[in-house]
Write an enzyme that holds these catalytic residues in place. Structure first.
Site, PDB file in Angstrom:
ATOM      1  N   SER A 126       1.235 -72.930 -55.456  1.00 17.91           N
ATOM      2  CA  SER A 126       2.004 -71.521 -55.796  1.00 17.91           C
ATOM      3  C   SER A 126       0.932 -70.776 -56.692  1.00 17.91           C
ATOM      4  O   SER A 126       0.467 -71.416 -57.539  1.00 17.91           O
ATOM      5  CB  SER A 126       3.389 -71.549 -56.373  1.00 17.91           C
ATOM      6  OG  SER A 126       3.481 -71.730 -57.778  1.00 17.91           O
ATOM      7  N   ASP A 127       1.057 -69.484 -56.573  1.00 21.60           N
ATOM      8  CA  ASP A 127       0.586 -68.753 -57.504  1.00 21.60           C
ATOM      9  C   ASP A 127       1.568 -68.606 -58.873  1.00 21.60           C
ATOM     10  O   ASP A 127       2.557 -69.234 -58.951  1.00 21.60           O
ATOM     11  CB  ASP A 127       0.269 -67.236 -57.096  1.00 21.60           C
ATOM     12  CG  ASP A 127      -0.753 -66.558 -57.880  1.00 21.60           C
ATOM     13  OD1 ASP A 127      -1.140 -67.102 -58.902  1.00 21.60           O
ATOM     14  OD2 ASP A 127      -1.336 -65.433 -57.411  1.00 21.60           O
TER      15      ASP A 127
END
Length: 952
Positions: free
Chosen positions: A239-240
């Site tokens: 994930s960012d």
């Protein structure tokens, strides 16, 4: 008896078997803990900690000194796959070398960025390679192969591609939805990721912050339907930063974090980057989701298995067999030479009437002027410089310092207030290593400004400051010692920063006129939103964390000691030739979190090149920037114009060598340079087909086209041949250097269907080759093109389609400089009209639209179409109703109406209000039609149309 009592420690077994064995030995809590970016050690099994994420976009970033190569867009401008592969190898080796000295350095590298440079105002354009998916793919494959290494079993580093998917806006980046029609999705955005994944050198991807078609990328079904269908290799999805929390906090897509976390994990996210190094929040959400039945252990095991597979491939469990374990190559002579070569190859000669090359000569003087003339700028994803070369440095070395004049072109000012002149108190010089970020940081956003220096005061003696307007009224102030006025966490203003920087830049200000004070201005600090006031304890923008209001701001009068134009005019008139270096600071006006507002060169820099040219017509403009500018008048008036991205540690030396003719420039533009803002669609318009974006569809006249770049040589193209050989198209041509000097040429091959229609590309790149030729030398260039690359996504049939017929094959030096054409003919049966009786009409499969957006049909999967402002239209061409239909069934939610118009007849279907946007109802109407016709659909109200079926 065995030396490896545990199977996961046995190198004779496959990674898959070892992964399964290790997975089976981990407790549930240990498995859950591995799903966070910072996975803890499992000491009972002798397993160390692991973190995903090491920035390495154009060198090792955030972890202190490293070799700094040109920005990614500059690497794209080289059009040189082999060079970029070698850069990837060097970066991968430096990751390994730094890892051996600092275990904070991770081997899972978050690079490269393969988002396409669709819109030149996107703030993060510097991170991408090109606006074209084929060029982006080629450069990405090269870089990831270098990062990965050549060993068939073990990986040098594990590259993760950023940012999945259709992400080209910083404005509202975590809440905006990109409306991406199927053709744009398959032909453009997915294409940029696909080839690198298929090449086997990618360990995973990072989803972007934005939504696509109304659904956050972190719960996108495309992670499974597309990404993981391209390879048998286990891919890790990281994930960012903070994005898992955004699903609830800013996007409000889910009601609870447990729902959001479960949906992300089940969609395919494996590693959660959230809450920094504190893993307890995310692991707690996973446990709660498990307890509520939103997840099961198989979901957790699937993600952990992929993470462990990556760790095995990185040699973590076989240090004695890992061929990269003892790599020490860091800041080597080879890396320095490679940084110079990359910087040289990225320089693009935009225009030249013969002034260049400017060979050094006895008594020849050169004036070097401009705000970037003595700058070597870094960006957010740069390492700390070990070596530094500015344009001024390079030109002085090449032409002799005694032959070089210099004027930066800043305005020198003093600021006066009621209590005297603004001044910088004397302070002890900074100690080595005190520069921001020099020590490295896992999260440089947390680095704070210095508080050990005295704040500015007002008094009898003034400090002269160098004032720069970077555009849009964004100002910086710098002392003669090279320190920028900056604000630290305590709110005081100090001369303390070597360069503007930080996640929130603390070195930018704005002057605001004060009514009733002739010539008086308030000074707004942009980073905090507070106004500067000068009190007894010094200048500050906040008190006890509360920002100072405009009403309490000190009023300043600005006295200009010297205008930048005057200094530039003086040295320009005294020199034989002037080199103006203009461009951007990558931390200001266009960067992560901030899009640009215009293509225009900032007014202060516009004035400088005009002043130089007025004083000396032999003026060269060098644009050193992360993005294009609309410099139409400069291109028309100046004898020479160059562009280079920020070129890293060797930028100045490289530029000087190109200007002097030691190297013939051969960089090519990786994106279209438009002539004005009027040529641009809206930043959030992702429909490159409908809005005619990029060289693929733009039918206007650009300032400089995609692929453009001049050289000091002259090349001819001859003997183009295009032959279809089964599933490949073999294209060959001869390139000859007819010029007097050795130089590189970039041969580019484009194709288009001979009868392409309005909505197919005007031309599209299918291959390129950068080649070095001595004077008089020739080379036969051969490019093999998979026939599938000639196709497009058929919305009529829901598949990739290569239509039979004639295709024009074009070879040239740019997308607009086509030298040769040939024709290739593909056999086969045409796909035919839309079989709407069998397939119906998916709303998103339109050919044209007006006033609509694609939205999520359900949270898990599917698309629908809704009007943006109450009314919208869709057009479906060539719908085949066969022998006839007698009814239509509309599936829609919301409230409003759907009107079908076929062959001049219309049927309006009222859609009664449903229970919510995901509550779809079917509405039927009589419709008698046969044969092939276009279908136009009008949507009104808040209706969300999923699709239409037809009954015979």
């Amino acid at each position: 008896m065995t030396d490896h009592p545990l199977p996961f420690r046995d190198p004779q077994l496959s990674f898959a078997l070892r992964t399964d064995d290790l997975l089976g030995r981990l407790t549930l809590d240990e498995r859950i803990a591995m799903l966070h970016q910072f996975a803890p050690a499992v000491e009972r099994l002798g397993i160390g900690p692991f973190r995903t994420g090491q920035e390495a976009l154009h060198g090792v970033a955030w972890m202190g000194p490293a070799t700094v190569f040109p920005q990614a867009v500059g690497l794209g401008a080289t059009w040189n796959d082999d060079l970029v592969r070698r850069v990837g190898e060097a970066v991968g080796n430096e990751v390994r070398a730094k890892r051996a000295q600092d275990d904070r350095v991770g081997l899972n590298v978050w690079a490269p960025t393969v988002n396409l440079l669709r819109h030149p105002l996107w703030g993060r354009g510097e991170e991408g390679y090109a606006e074209d998916p084929a060029l982006t793919s080629a450069i990405a494959v090269a870089y990831t192969r270098g990062l990965r290494g050549d060993d068939p079993r073990y990986w040098r580093t594990a590259p993760v591609l950023k940012h999945w998917l259709a992400h080209n806006n910083e404005t509202d980046r975590d809440t905006a939805s990109s409306s991406v029609r199927p053709r744009v999705l398959h032909e453009y955005d997915l294409r940029a990721f696909r080839d690198a994944v298929r090449a086997g050198a990618v360990a995973g991807v990072m989803p972007a912050y934005n939504l696509v078609n109304g659904r956050p990328n972190h719960v996108s079904p495309l992670l499974g339907e597309q990404l993981r269908s391209w390879t048998e290799q286990p891919l890790v999805v990281c994930s960012d930063a903070g994005a898992p929390s955004n699903l609830v906090d800013s996007e409000h897509y889910f009601d609870t974090h447990e729902e959001a976390t479960a949906a992300s994990l089940r969609a395919g996210v494996d590693s959660f980057t959230d809450h920094g190094q504190d893993s307890t929040v995310m692991t707690g959400r996973i446990r709660d989701a498990l307890a509520k039945g939103l997840l099961d252990e198989n979901d957790i095991d699937t993600a952990v298995r992929r993470l462990l597979a990556m760790r095995f491939a990185l040699g973590e469990f076989d240090p004695e067999l890992d061929p990269y374990a003892d790599v020490t190559a860091f800041d080597t002579d080879e890396h320095r030479a490679l940084a110079l070569e990359a910087a040289e190859q990225s320089v693009v000669l935009l225009g030249n009437d013969g002034l260049l090359p400017l060979e050094p000569g006895e008594g020849r003087t050169v004036a070097v002027v401009g705000l970037l003339a003595d700058a070597c700028k870094l960006d957010w994803y740069s390492g700390t410089l070990l070596h530094r070369s500015t344009p001024l440095d390079g030109i002085r070395r090449r032409y002799g310092a005694e032959n070089v004049l210099f004027a930066e072109g800043v305005d020198r000012v003093r600021l006066e207030c009621a209590d005297g002149w603004l001044r910088v108190p004397e302070a002890a010089p900074a100690k080595d290593g005190e520069a921001r970020g020099a020590e490295g940081a896992l999260d440089p956003a947390l680095l704070a400004g210095r508080t050990d220096l005295p704040p500015l005061t007002c008094g009898a003696d003034a400090t002269e400051l160098a004032l720069v307007d970077w555009g849009d009224g964004v100002l910086t102030f710098r002392t003669d010692e090279g320190l920028y006025l900056s604000v630290a966490d305590d709110g005081y203003v100090r001369a303390s920063a070597d360069e503007p920087g930080g996640w929130i830049v603390q070195e930018t200000f704005r002057l605001e006129e004060v009514e009733g004070h002739d010539g008086g201005h308030r000074l707004l600090h942009i980073g905090t939103g507070g106004y500067v006031t000068v009190a007894a304890d010094g200048a500050k923008v906040a008190v006890s964390g509360e920002k100072i209001s405009a009403a309490d701001a000190t009023v300043f009068r600005t006295e200009t000691v010297e205008r930048g134009e005057d200094a530039v005019a003086r040295v320009a008139a005294a020199a034989d030739t002037v080199i103006v270096v203009a461009g951007n600071d990558p931390h200001i006006n266009g960067r992560e979190t901030e899009d640009r507002t215009t293509l225009d060169l900032p007014a202060q820099q516009e004035r400088l090149w005009r002043t130089a040219s007025a004083a000396n017509p032999r003026t060269v403009l060098v644009l050193t920037s992360a993005y294009p500018y609309a410099v139409t008048e400069a291109a028309a008036e100046l004898p020479a114009l160059l562009w280079t991205a920020h070129g890293g540690q060797a930028a100045g030396t490289a530029l000087a060598r190109v200007i002097a003719g030691d190297v013939s420039p051969a960089g090519r533009l990786p994106q279209t340079w438009y002539a004005s803002d009027a040529d641009l669609p809206g930043l959030l318009d992702y429909d490159i087909i409908g809005s005619r974006q990029t060289y693929l569809y733009f039918d206007g006249t650009p300032l400089f086209p995609f692929g453009h770049g001049l050289t000091y040589a002259a090349f001819t193209y001859t003997d183009l041949a295009a032959e279809v050989e089964g599933e490949r198209l073999r294209v060959s041509l001869t390139v000859t250097n007819d010029g007097p000097r050795a130089a590189d040429e970039v041969a580019q091959v484009y194709v288009r269907a001979a009868e392409s229609g309005a909505d197919l590309p005007l031309r599209k790149l299918v291959g390129h080759r950068r080649t070095h030729l001595a004077p008089g030398a020739a080379e036969r260039v051969e490019i093999l093109v998979p026939v599938e690359e000639l196709g497009h996504w058929s919305v009529a049939h829901g598949r990739w389609t290569v239509e039979p017929g004639a295709y024009e094959v074009m070879a040239g030096a740019s997308s607009a400089d086509i030298r040769l054409t040939a024709t290739a003919v593909l056999a086969g049966e045409p796909s035919g009209p839309r079989p709407v009786v069998e397939r119906g009409l998916e709303a998103a499969d339109y050919d044209e639209q007006q006033g609509t957006e694609i939205v999520d049909r359900a949270k898990v999967a599917g698309d629908a179409v809704a009007p943006v402002e109450g009314v919208g239209q869709l057009l479906f061409r060539g719908c085949d109703f066969g022998d006839g239909v007698h009814g239509a069934t509309v599936s829609a939610s919301g409230a409003g109406s759907v009107t079908l118009t076929v062959d001049g007849r219309s049927a309006e279907l009222a859609v009664p209000a449903t229970a919510g946007i995901y509550d779809y109802r079917t509405v039927e109407a009589a419709l008698d039609i046969r044969g092939v016709h276009d279908v136009r659909i009008t949507l009104k109200g808040s209706v969300r149309l999923a699709g239409i079926g037809f009954t015979a």
